[in-house]
Design a protein around this motif. Structure first.
Motif, mmCIF file in Angstrom:
data_model
loop_
_atom_site.group_PDB
_atom_site.id
_atom_site.type_symbol
_atom_site.label_atom_id
_atom_site.label_comp_id
_atom_site.label_asym_id
_atom_site.label_seq_id
_atom_site.Cartn_x
_atom_site.Cartn_y
_atom_site.Cartn_z
ATOM 1 N N LEU A 90 0.393 -1.303 -0.086
ATOM 2 C CA LEU A 90 -0.271 0.118 -0.076
ATOM 3 C C LEU A 90 0.578 1.543 0.166
ATOM 4 O O LEU A 90 1.823 1.363 0.603
ATOM 5 C CB LEU A 90 -1.017 -0.031 1.680
ATOM 6 C CG LEU A 90 -1.573 -0.644 1.346
ATOM 7 C CD1 LEU A 90 -2.506 -0.999 3.212
ATOM 8 C CD2 LEU A 90 -3.053 -1.034 0.260
ATOM 9 N N GLU A 99 -3.355 13.826 7.447
ATOM 10 C CA GLU A 99 -3.563 12.655 7.750
ATOM 11 C C GLU A 99 -3.438 11.972 6.266
ATOM 12 O O GLU A 99 -3.368 12.739 5.163
ATOM 13 C CB GLU A 99 -4.617 12.198 7.882
ATOM 14 C CG GLU A 99 -5.783 12.287 6.528
ATOM 15 C CD GLU A 99 -7.172 12.383 7.282
ATOM 16 O OE1 GLU A 99 -8.111 11.912 6.861
ATOM 17 O OE2 GLU A 99 -8.002 10.863 7.310
ATOM 18 N N GLN A 100 -3.229 10.619 6.022
ATOM 19 C CA GLN A 100 -2.398 9.948 4.985
ATOM 20 C C GLN A 100 -3.649 9.624 4.147
ATOM 21 O O GLN A 100 -4.930 8.856 4.951
ATOM 22 C CB GLN A 100 -1.351 8.879 5.331
ATOM 23 C CG GLN A 100 -0.350 9.273 6.129
ATOM 24 C CD GLN A 100 1.020 7.747 5.978
ATOM 25 O OE1 GLN A 100 0.430 7.110 5.803
ATOM 26 N NE2 GLN A 100 1.766 8.511 7.201
ATOM 27 N N PHE A 101 -3.601 9.359 2.994
ATOM 28 C CA PHE A 101 -4.912 8.468 1.712
ATOM 29 C C PHE A 101 -4.308 7.470 1.569
ATOM 30 O O PHE A 101 -3.159 7.819 0.524
ATOM 31 C CB PHE A 101 -4.743 9.194 1.113
ATOM 32 C CG PHE A 101 -6.032 11.088 1.858
ATOM 33 C CD1 PHE A 101 -5.600 12.078 2.459
ATOM 34 C CD2 PHE A 101 -7.666 11.135 1.661
ATOM 35 C CE1 PHE A 101 -6.180 12.376 3.137
ATOM 36 C CE2 PHE A 101 -8.097 11.698 2.682
ATOM 37 C CZ PHE A 101 -7.457 13.413 3.314
ATOM 38 N N PHE A 102 -4.897 6.697 1.482
ATOM 39 C CA PHE A 102 -4.045 5.113 0.812
ATOM 40 C C PHE A 102 -4.648 4.989 -0.544
ATOM 41 O O PHE A 102 -5.630 5.082 -1.170
ATOM 42 C CB PHE A 102 -4.630 4.049 1.472
ATOM 43 C CG PHE A 102 -3.710 4.274 3.099
ATOM 44 C CD1 PHE A 102 -4.390 4.592 4.464
ATOM 45 C CD2 PHE A 102 -2.551 2.770 3.320
ATOM 46 C CE1 PHE A 102 -3.300 4.967 5.360
ATOM 47 C CE2 PHE A 102 -2.142 2.618 4.459
ATOM 48 C CZ PHE A 102 -1.906 4.253 5.248
ATOM 49 N N GLY A 103 -3.271 4.253 -1.614
ATOM 50 C CA GLY A 103 -4.148 3.781 -2.500
ATOM 51 C C GLY A 103 -4.415 2.434 -2.440
ATOM 52 O O GLY A 103 -5.124 2.123 -1.792
ATOM 53 N N TYR B 33 -6.675 7.061 14.098
ATOM 54 C CA TYR B 33 -7.185 6.598 12.401
ATOM 55 C C TYR B 33 -7.479 5.615 12.886
ATOM 56 O O TYR B 33 -7.143 4.500 13.414
ATOM 57 C CB TYR B 33 -6.524 7.056 11.738
ATOM 58 C CG TYR B 33 -5.241 8.015 11.491
ATOM 59 C CD1 TYR B 33 -4.264 8.186 12.604
ATOM 60 C CD2 TYR B 33 -5.716 9.308 11.024
ATOM 61 C CE1 TYR B 33 -3.329 9.290 12.670
ATOM 62 C CE2 TYR B 33 -4.812 10.334 10.972
ATOM 63 C CZ TYR B 33 -3.547 10.480 11.503
ATOM 64 O OH TYR B 33 -2.612 11.625 11.597
ATOM 65 N N TYR B 35 -10.321 2.800 11.030
ATOM 66 C CA TYR B 35 -9.823 2.396 8.784
ATOM 67 C C TYR B 35 -10.981 1.218 8.758
ATOM 68 O O TYR B 35 -10.415 0.280 10.034
ATOM 69 C CB TYR B 35 -8.239 1.994 8.082
ATOM 70 C CG TYR B 35 -7.690 3.335 8.252
ATOM 71 C CD1 TYR B 35 -6.726 3.808 8.797
ATOM 72 C CD2 TYR B 35 -7.698 3.960 7.183
ATOM 73 C CE1 TYR B 35 -6.363 4.616 8.506
ATOM 74 C CE2 TYR B 35 -6.986 5.053 6.693
ATOM 75 C CZ TYR B 35 -6.185 5.595 7.663
ATOM 76 O OH TYR B 35 -5.153 7.187 7.208
ATOM 77 N N LEU B 43 -7.581 0.586 2.111
ATOM 78 C CA LEU B 43 -7.886 0.865 3.348
ATOM 79 C C LEU B 43 -8.699 2.198 3.382
ATOM 80 O O LEU B 43 -9.054 3.034 2.778
ATOM 81 C CB LEU B 43 -6.759 1.230 4.687
ATOM 82 C CG LEU B 43 -6.088 0.448 5.153
ATOM 83 C CD1 LEU B 43 -4.391 0.439 5.062
ATOM 84 C CD2 LEU B 43 -6.262 -0.788 5.823
ATOM 85 N N SER B 45 -10.607 5.237 5.440
ATOM 86 C CA SER B 45 -10.634 6.612 6.127
ATOM 87 C C SER B 45 -12.031 6.010 6.994
ATOM 88 O O SER B 45 -13.191 7.228 6.521
ATOM 89 C CB SER B 45 -10.172 7.769 5.809
ATOM 90 O OG SER B 45 -9.886 8.316 6.961
#
Lengths: 111, 112
Positions: A90, A99-103, B33, B35, B43, B45
């Motif tokens: 990922l 914050e991080q956003f995931f692919g 966080y 998920y 994932l 959010s």
């Protein structure tokens, strides 16, 4: 606005080979992190790139290396593949102090 | 070393019931966080909790953070089948580094 994109979606390699995975961050994001998620486990932090340099690194061997390009996209390279490297990889991107956003991930299978 | 533990690891519950997932972590952090992950997917959010006492709600899910107890909870109210998924909490290794340490995950199955 496209989110985080990764390529390829799936990949099959054999032991000892090398692999390169690619990630394009969300627009406006300058930081890219990579995670490895083995089946049935939580994601594990591999490393993070900012301003084309590795800023943080998790507990992964040197076989795992990366790169960030001037357009903030990133590559993850894994050399001398082992069966245990089979996982979902990922990529996550973030803007400064956000914050991080995931692919969607790349599923790597090592035979 | 920062450790993040979730419990339970597996949860099977009937539709309409309430339950709470717990996330404990071992070092000081004020960013947590939650998920959701569906099988074979990435994932999604759910909640970002950035301070002690933070509480956020979305639909049937409510998350809270107690930084003094190093504990976050994800409460499910009147569960429905669509909530079946794996839920992860993640803690920022050190505020501002954005190196996330994930919990072990809670696999939730809601039975009709």
């Amino acid at each position: 606005d496209a989110g985080v994109t990764q390529s390829p979606t799936h990949l099959i390699k054999t032991r000892g080979q090398q692999v390169t995975l690619r990630c394009s961050p969300k627009s406006g994001h300058d930081t890219v992190s990579w995670y490895q998620q083995a089946l049935g486990q939580g994601p594990q932090f591999i490393f993070q790139y900012y301003e084309e340099e590795e800023r943080q690194r998790g507990n992964f061997p040197d076989r795992f290396s990366g790169h960030q390009f001037p357009n903030y996209s990133s590559e993850l390279n894994v050399n001398a593949l082992l069966l245990g490297d089979s996982a979902l990889y990922l990529c996550a991107s973030s803007a400064p102090y956000n914050e991080q956003f995931f692919g969607p991930g790349t599923r790597l299978t090592v035979l | 070393e920062l450790k993040v533990e979730q419990n339970p690891l597996f949860l099977s519950m009937q539709e309409g019931k309430n339950y709470t997932i717990y996330c404990n972590y071992s070092t000081t952090s004020d960013r947590l966080y939650w998920y959701r992950q569906d099988p074979g997917k990435s994932l999604e959010s759910l909640f970002v909790l950035l301070s002690n006492g933070a509480v956020k709600q979305e639909g049937r899910l409510m998350a809270s953070l107690d930084t003094k107890a190093r504990l976050s909870t994800l409460h499910i109210t009147a569960a429905v089948h669509d909530l079946s998924a794996t839920y992860f909490c993640a803690v920022d290794w050190s505020s501002g580094t954005y190196k996330y340490i994930f919990g072990t995950g809670t696999r939730l199955k809601v039975l009709a």
